[in-house]
Write a protein that holds these residues in place. Structure first.
Motif, mmCIF file in Angstrom:
data_model
loop_
_atom_site.group_PDB
_atom_site.id
_atom_site.type_symbol
_atom_site.label_atom_id
_atom_site.label_comp_id
_atom_site.label_asym_id
_atom_site.label_seq_id
_atom_site.Cartn_x
_atom_site.Cartn_y
_atom_site.Cartn_z
ATOM 1 N N LYS B 221 6.423 0.495 -15.762
ATOM 2 C CA LYS B 221 5.281 -0.972 -15.547
ATOM 3 C C LYS B 221 4.659 -0.464 -14.300
ATOM 4 C CE LYS B 221 8.990 -3.729 -16.644
ATOM 5 N NZ LYS B 221 9.434 -5.071 -16.848
ATOM 6 N N ALA B 222 3.646 -1.427 -13.826
ATOM 7 C CA ALA B 222 2.747 -1.289 -12.868
ATOM 8 C C ALA B 222 1.793 -2.621 -12.569
ATOM 9 C CB ALA B 222 1.807 0.294 -12.742
ATOM 10 N N PHE B 223 1.786 -2.987 -11.399
ATOM 11 C CA PHE B 223 0.804 -3.863 -11.028
ATOM 12 C C PHE B 223 -0.534 -3.136 -10.654
ATOM 13 C CE2 PHE B 223 2.620 -8.190 -10.765
ATOM 14 C CZ PHE B 223 4.138 -8.062 -10.447
ATOM 15 N N TYR B 224 -1.525 -3.499 -11.171
ATOM 16 C CA TYR B 224 -2.885 -3.139 -10.772
ATOM 17 C C TYR B 224 -3.501 -4.022 -10.184
ATOM 18 C CZ TYR B 224 -1.735 0.615 -14.417
ATOM 19 O OH TYR B 224 -1.270 1.695 -15.106
ATOM 20 N N VAL B 225 -3.751 -3.985 -8.913
ATOM 21 C CA VAL B 225 -4.271 -5.087 -8.291
ATOM 22 C C VAL B 225 -5.577 -4.618 -7.334
ATOM 23 C CG1 VAL B 225 -2.315 -6.336 -8.069
ATOM 24 C CG2 VAL B 225 -2.845 -4.916 -6.299
ATOM 25 N N SER B 226 -6.480 -5.678 -6.874
ATOM 26 C CA SER B 226 -7.536 -5.772 -6.044
ATOM 27 C C SER B 226 -7.033 -5.358 -4.985
ATOM 28 C CB SER B 226 -8.361 -7.030 -6.329
ATOM 29 O OG SER B 226 -8.946 -7.115 -7.282
ATOM 30 N N LYS B 227 -7.696 -4.473 -4.120
ATOM 31 C CA LYS B 227 -7.115 -4.297 -2.865
ATOM 32 C C LYS B 227 -6.763 -5.136 -2.055
ATOM 33 C CE LYS B 227 -8.274 -0.950 0.911
ATOM 34 N NZ LYS B 227 -9.096 0.375 1.318
ATOM 35 N N GLU B 228 -7.468 -6.258 -1.786
ATOM 36 C CA GLU B 228 -7.139 -7.397 -1.021
ATOM 37 C C GLU B 228 -5.828 -7.969 -1.254
ATOM 38 O OE1 GLU B 228 -10.131 -6.809 -2.364
ATOM 39 O OE2 GLU B 228 -11.834 -7.204 -0.732
ATOM 40 N N ILE B 229 -5.456 -8.024 -2.519
ATOM 41 C CA ILE B 229 -4.282 -8.722 -2.971
ATOM 42 C C ILE B 229 -3.008 -7.672 -2.388
ATOM 43 C CG2 ILE B 229 -2.578 -9.374 -5.005
ATOM 44 C CD1 ILE B 229 -5.087 -10.021 -6.499
ATOM 45 N N LYS B 230 -3.385 -6.338 -2.590
ATOM 46 C CA LYS B 230 -2.171 -5.453 -2.057
ATOM 47 C C LYS B 230 -2.090 -5.507 -0.587
ATOM 48 C CE LYS B 230 -0.987 -0.780 -1.315
ATOM 49 N NZ LYS B 230 -1.830 0.016 -0.507
ATOM 50 N N LYS B 231 -2.970 -5.809 0.028
ATOM 51 C CA LYS B 231 -3.109 -5.552 1.565
ATOM 52 C C LYS B 231 -2.360 -7.007 2.145
ATOM 53 C CE LYS B 231 -4.811 -1.793 2.392
ATOM 54 N NZ LYS B 231 -3.850 -0.592 2.703
ATOM 55 N N ALA B 232 -2.923 -8.151 1.209
ATOM 56 C CA ALA B 232 -2.169 -9.250 1.712
ATOM 57 C C ALA B 232 -0.538 -9.375 1.201
ATOM 58 C CB ALA B 232 -2.726 -10.519 1.064
ATOM 59 N N TYR B 233 -0.168 -8.467 0.331
ATOM 60 C CA TYR B 233 1.037 -8.576 -0.107
ATOM 61 C C TYR B 233 1.847 -7.669 1.207
ATOM 62 C CZ TYR B 233 5.383 -6.708 -2.320
ATOM 63 O OH TYR B 233 6.603 -6.572 -2.680
ATOM 64 N N GLU B 234 1.201 -6.560 1.472
ATOM 65 C CA GLU B 234 1.961 -5.783 2.464
ATOM 66 C C GLU B 234 2.111 -6.644 3.931
ATOM 67 O OE1 GLU B 234 -0.566 -2.305 2.644
ATOM 68 O OE2 GLU B 234 0.919 -1.204 4.201
ATOM 69 N N GLN B 235 0.856 -7.489 4.116
ATOM 70 C CA GLN B 235 1.041 -8.361 5.243
ATOM 71 C C GLN B 235 2.239 -9.249 5.037
ATOM 72 O OE1 GLN B 235 -1.264 -7.586 7.783
ATOM 73 N NE2 GLN B 235 0.476 -8.769 8.835
ATOM 74 N N TYR B 236 2.455 -9.828 4.022
ATOM 75 C CA TYR B 236 3.293 -10.681 3.761
ATOM 76 C C TYR B 236 4.969 -10.004 3.968
ATOM 77 C CZ TYR B 236 6.572 -13.808 1.183
ATOM 78 O OH TYR B 236 7.663 -14.840 0.983
ATOM 79 N N LEU B 237 5.081 -8.690 3.637
ATOM 80 C CA LEU B 237 6.088 -8.015 3.629
ATOM 81 C C LEU B 237 6.609 -7.810 5.257
ATOM 82 C CD1 LEU B 237 6.284 -5.409 1.006
ATOM 83 C CD2 LEU B 237 7.601 -7.449 1.039
ATOM 84 N N ILE B 238 5.383 -7.416 5.902
ATOM 85 C CA ILE B 238 5.570 -6.971 7.330
ATOM 86 C C ILE B 238 5.834 -8.372 8.172
ATOM 87 C CG2 ILE B 238 4.130 -6.581 9.529
ATOM 88 C CD1 ILE B 238 2.595 -4.689 7.584
ATOM 89 N N THR B 239 5.485 -9.580 7.801
ATOM 90 C CA THR B 239 5.700 -10.790 8.476
ATOM 91 C C THR B 239 7.012 -11.264 8.480
ATOM 92 O OG1 THR B 239 3.255 -11.445 7.951
ATOM 93 C CG2 THR B 239 4.702 -13.168 8.877
ATOM 94 N N ALA B 240 7.498 -10.950 6.990
ATOM 95 C CA ALA B 240 8.877 -11.268 6.602
ATOM 96 C C ALA B 240 9.826 -10.447 7.382
ATOM 97 C CB ALA B 240 9.103 -11.299 5.030
ATOM 98 N N GLY B 241 9.263 -9.627 7.796
ATOM 99 C CA GLY B 241 10.270 -8.516 8.482
ATOM 100 C C GLY B 241 10.664 -7.480 7.787
ATOM 101 N N LEU B 242 10.376 -7.372 6.652
ATOM 102 C CA LEU B 242 10.647 -6.045 5.813
ATOM 103 C C LEU B 242 9.587 -4.979 6.124
ATOM 104 C CD1 LEU B 242 10.904 -8.524 2.768
ATOM 105 C CD2 LEU B 242 12.883 -7.400 3.799
ATOM 106 N N THR B 243 10.320 -3.754 6.212
ATOM 107 C CA THR B 243 9.415 -2.470 6.203
ATOM 108 C C THR B 243 8.702 -2.394 4.929
ATOM 109 O OG1 THR B 243 11.295 -1.802 7.032
ATOM 110 C CG2 THR B 243 9.290 -0.155 7.011
ATOM 111 N N ALA B 244 7.315 -2.540 4.970
ATOM 112 C CA ALA B 244 6.487 -2.429 3.785
ATOM 113 C C ALA B 244 7.136 -1.035 3.079
ATOM 114 C CB ALA B 244 5.040 -2.404 3.977
ATOM 115 N N GLN B 245 7.748 -1.193 2.090
ATOM 116 C CA GLN B 245 8.271 0.145 1.416
ATOM 117 C C GLN B 245 7.392 0.444 0.845
ATOM 118 O OE1 GLN B 245 11.761 -1.337 -0.586
ATOM 119 N NE2 GLN B 245 13.071 -0.374 1.125
ATOM 120 N N GLY B 246 6.506 1.755 1.280
ATOM 121 C CA GLY B 246 5.369 2.231 0.267
ATOM 122 C C GLY B 246 5.481 3.640 0.281
#
Lengths: 129, 348
Positions: B221-246
């Motif tokens: 499966k995959a999430f296909y998302v607009s770039k803003e959503i993905k960047k915001a999600y990445e920011q969320y992971l960073i703020t939560a202290g998780l390494t944005a595993q990408g």
């Protein structure tokens, strides 16, 4: 020199178990083409000490559609009416049954290209663990 | 003198040179188009219509055996009423060299290695961009001004089909089995509340999967998302202290993340195209099986005197211009709309 045949496995042959030998599955059906129903009735002979659990009934048409039903009481009181109006009856229908008893005796049988009435036959009987 | 054909490609050669690389997993290095078309399933020989056969493994074909020699044969595959259809289209550009070499360029008019040789790579990229924008957003009922940057009304794209299936009730837009959500107008994933909103959106979509889809492998499966959503999600992971595993896909240089094990794939063109269609910012996110989007093409379709030329490049004495012309057919479809979760802004 006479040699005995190793018959240690004979005791595991399915029909050697007395209980299987006394089990005679009988399922009758009556097909009413105009009303599009099939009434199935169980008339199996089950050895004493054992009772009927269920008869699973599948009615298939020749186009991969099916209708399911189950009998849980033997004889006329337990007869089930299956509605086959949703099946394609351009070609004759088939009925498959599985009779199961409390002591895990299982019989699979079928009636193919059914007419107005008859019995399900060709029973494959075994003891299922 | 009649038009001088400088260069033509047969449909099959044009398909191999221009179209197929855009859909491959490993885009050749100097290829001018970079996008996510490799996620589509490509049917390359659809003449007008092709039924979509459910190719997922079918089970439930066993029956208990009785003592007869009769067997019940079950149907394994059905050609459903879903089909993918292609429409005919062409891409054409022309260049008047005299008009081009004016002003400052007049000086290099005689010595310049002609600009027109650079038009072919531009053409390759432009066609593939048209296929991508129409492949996602195409709607033949849409009126598109010719000044628009993106072509979106040549053939129906997958979002058209998604809206069709929502309207037909196959993708529920309300109730217990809701799989279609709306992103309200004015939602801004780049604002302060953006990261949390993106995470909430992905979570809602993840939890809306039906039982069958949920239990399929996450890598399918995959999430296909607009770039803003993905960047915001990445920011969320960073703020939560998780390494944005990408990881960055070598094939097209687009970086990806994952959500609960499901890849989150960024669609570089979505926001721009949606914004142009809508007139305001808009976003979309789709969670579905990979290869669920079907792209139909006819690699034998061509034009010209014998209908066997797909790409024609020629100069016409009478009009004194160079022409590029490419004939093609294309169409899209969604193979399994029931296994699709979508959240999108409203646009027509």
């Amino acid at each position: 020199m006479p040699q005995a045949i190793d018959n240690t496995n004979v005791k595991f042959l399915s029909n050697a178990t007395p209980s299987v030998a006394g089990f005679l599955p009988v399922v009758g059906y009556v097909y009413d083409a105009s009303a599009a129903t099939i009434v199935v009735t169980d008339g199996s002979t089950i050895p004493s000490g054992d009772t009927l659990v269920k008869v699973l009934v599948h009615v298939w048409d020749k186009y991969s559609k099916s209708v399911e039903g189950a009998i849980t009481v033997t004889s006329t009181p337990g007869a089930q009416t299956l509605d086959v109006s949703g099946l394609n009856r351009a070609k004759p229908l088939d009925i498959l049954c599985t009779v199961i008893t409390t002591k895990n005796l299982v019989a699979d049988g079928g009636a193919y290209n059914i007419q107005a009435a008859g019995n399900v036959g060709d029973w494959d009987v075994q003891e299922e663990a | 003198m009649a038009a001088m054909l400088e260069f033509t490609l047969t449909p099959q050669a044009a398909y191999k040179a221009i179209i197929q690389p855009a859909f491959s997993d490993l885009t050749p290095d100097p290829f001018p188009f970079r996008g996510s078309l490799n996620e589509f399933t490509l049917f390359d020989d659809v003449m007008t219509k092709r039924t979509i056969v459910d190719l997922r493994r079918v089970g439930n074909i066993s029956t208990r055996r009785d003592a007869s020699c009769e067997y019940i044969y079950k149907k394994v595959m059905n050609a459903t009423t879903r089909f993918v259809e292609v429409g005919e289209a062409y891409a054409a550009t022309r260049l008047c060299l005299n008009a081009f070499y004016q002003g400052a360029l007049k000086d290099i008019r005689n010595g310049d290695p002609l600009f027109r040789k650079n038009v072919l790579p531009f053409f390759q990229s432009a066609i593939n961009q048209d296929l991508a924008t129409n492949g996602y957003f195409g709607d033949i009922k849409r009126a598109v001004p010719s000044t628009n940057l993106y072509s979106t009304n040549i053939f129906n794209g997958v979002f058209h089909w998604i809206k069709f299936y929502i309207g037909a009730g196959i993708i529920a837009s309300s109730g217990a089995n809701q799989q279609a959500f709306t992103i309200a107008d004015g939602t801004d994933f780049t604002a302060t509340g953006g990261p949390a909103a993106a995470y909430a959106l992905l979570t809602t979509m993840y939890n809306s999967q039906n039982v069958l889809m949920y239990n399929m492998m996450d890598s399918e499966k995959a999430f296909y998302v607009s770039k803003e959503i993905k960047k915001a999600y990445e920011q969320y992971l960073i703020t939560a202290g998780l390494t944005a595993q990408g990881y960055t896909l070598i094939t097209n240089g687009i970086s990806q993340l994952s959500f609960m094990g499901i890849p989150v794939i960024e669609e570089p063109i979505w926001t721009s195209v949606i914004s142009e269609i809508k007139g305001a910012k808009g976003y979309a996110a789709v969670l579905t099986l990979r290869s669920n989007f079907v792209f139909a093409f006819n690699k034998n379709y061509g034009g010209g005197a014998n209908l066997d030329q797909a790409l024609q490049i020629f100069y016409d004495d009478l009009t004194d211009q160079w022409y590029w012309r490419y004939y093609y057919t294309a169409g899209t479809q969604v193979a399994l709309p029931e296994h699709l979760i979508v959240a999108m802004s409203a646009w027509t």
